[in-house]
Motif scaffolding. Structure first.
Motif: not given
Length: 367
Positions: A333-360
């Motif tokens: 999606v054109g962004v750089r993730l940090s380790r704080a963004h990573l998910a240890e387990r799958v949580v249905a419906g929990a999302a991180k969105a990038h709509l083009g402004d450089g932020s999640l």
């Protein structure tokens, strides 16, 4: 804005090592830089607060009764000058050693009574300030819901323009967030591991597009709940072939009176389909033609590589990541993730969105 964190050590004990580390890093950042943005923190906890980095980043400290009064030395106080027996609420300011007494906000000194009085006061103040313009009110941080229905979100929306697709709710006020596939870029990518809610997210976008007056074409090479949209008004067709050809798409994607959106679930299954050149050309020419393409797929395989029609979607840097497991997922999606963004387990419906402004943005997908 004032951020209150009560019983720090107990709260941290409920979190995983990864989540606890991410929260600690955030608190350190707020302590260093928050005051310049009007964000202030009040943190309560046991003696462990006096020995960590939080202590060094905190300007004002109040030391109440400790189980071991020698721990007061970590706050710069002389333990010998502190009484062995201190009444509840009695304390000393670190540095100056000025003695103080914490005030009660209700006659009953018990914890539940004090909390109830605080909630009552908050409700009274909220009602009193209801007429204050929203821009002048303190920022509100809402709790992300664990369950949210599509209709609950849709009822809060003004009539959306055709081609606007709801994604989920997010932000401090949990406001509806969506993607304008007509006036912004005409592509969107949904990526996540199994059972993370990819098909649900795609279905939410499809439902909102239909209600907003757009027409859709569904691609579902594997079993997908989007196949159930077949025959519904506004659905031009559902393509389920394992290896579709150009004519399968060409007739259905002809421009119409309004937006026409192609939504493909399990898109990685069609990476090398016979119609790949047609779809790639469709994506390249979609802007300004009232047509758009949204794809969803497995986060480790969709839109991977350096060429192909799915990479054309990735180039536009718009999309959501559901429970991303690796740092490299940000490239989708054109962004750089940090380790704080990573998910240890799958949580249905929990999302991180990038709509083009450089932020999640953290989002919750309705179901």
């Amino acid at each position: 804005m004032m951020l209150l964190l009560d019983r720090w050590e107990g709260f941290m004990g409920t979190l995983s090592e990864h989540d606890g580390g991410a929260l600690t890093d955030l608190i350190h950042t707020l302590l260093r830089e928050g005051a310049s943005a009007g964000v202030h923190l009040i943190i309560t906890g046991d003696h462990s607060l006096l020995s960590g980095r939080i202590s060094s980043l905190t300007d004002e400290k109040v030391v109440l009764r400790l189980s071991d009064r020698t721990d007061a030395s970590m706050a710069g106080l002389n333990p010998r000058k502190i009484p062995e027996h201190m009444p509840a609420g009695r304390g000393y300011r670190a540095g100056s050693a000025i003695e103080l007494q914490v005030a009660l906000i209700a006659p009953d000194p018990s914890g539940p009574a004090q909390v109830a009085a605080m909630h009552a006061l908050a409700a009274t103040l909220t009602e009193r300030e209801a007429s204050v313009p929203r821009a002048q009110r303190p920022s509100r941080i809402a709790v992300m819901p664990t369950e949210l229905t599509f209709d609950q979100v849709w009822e809060t929306l003004p009539a959306p323009a055709p081609g606007w697709a709801l994604i989920g709710v997010g932000g401090d006020e949990l406001e509806p967030i969506g993607m304008d596939l007509v006036n912004d870029l005409p592509t969107f990518l949904i990526a996540g591991p199994a059972r993370s809610g990819r098909s649900t997210a795609l279905g939410v976008m499809a439902e909102s597009l239909l209600r907003g007056g757009a027409e859709i074409v569904v691609g579902a090479p594997l079993r997908s709940p989007l196949r159930d949209l077949a025959g519904r008004p506004g659905v031009r067709g559902v393509i389920t072939d394992e290896n579709p050809r150009d004519p399968d798409f060409a007739e259905l994607m002809e421009p119409g009176d309004g937006p026409v959106v192609l939504l493909i679930d399990d898109a990685e299954s069609w990476r090398d389909m016979l119609a790949r050149d047609y779809v790639r050309q469709l994506i390249r020419q979609a802007s300004g033609s009232n047509r758009a393409v949204v794809i969803a797929g497995e986060i480790s395989s969709v839109a991977m590589g350096f060429s192909g029609w799915q990479v054309e979607v990735k180039k536009n840097r718009r999309g959501i990541l559901l429970s991303p497991p690796t740092l490299s997922a940000g490239d989708l999606v054109g962004v750089r993730l940090s380790r704080a963004h990573l998910a240890e387990r799958v949580v249905a419906g929990a999302a991180k969105a990038h709509l083009g402004d450089g932020s999640l943005q953290n989002l919750q997908i309705p179901c």
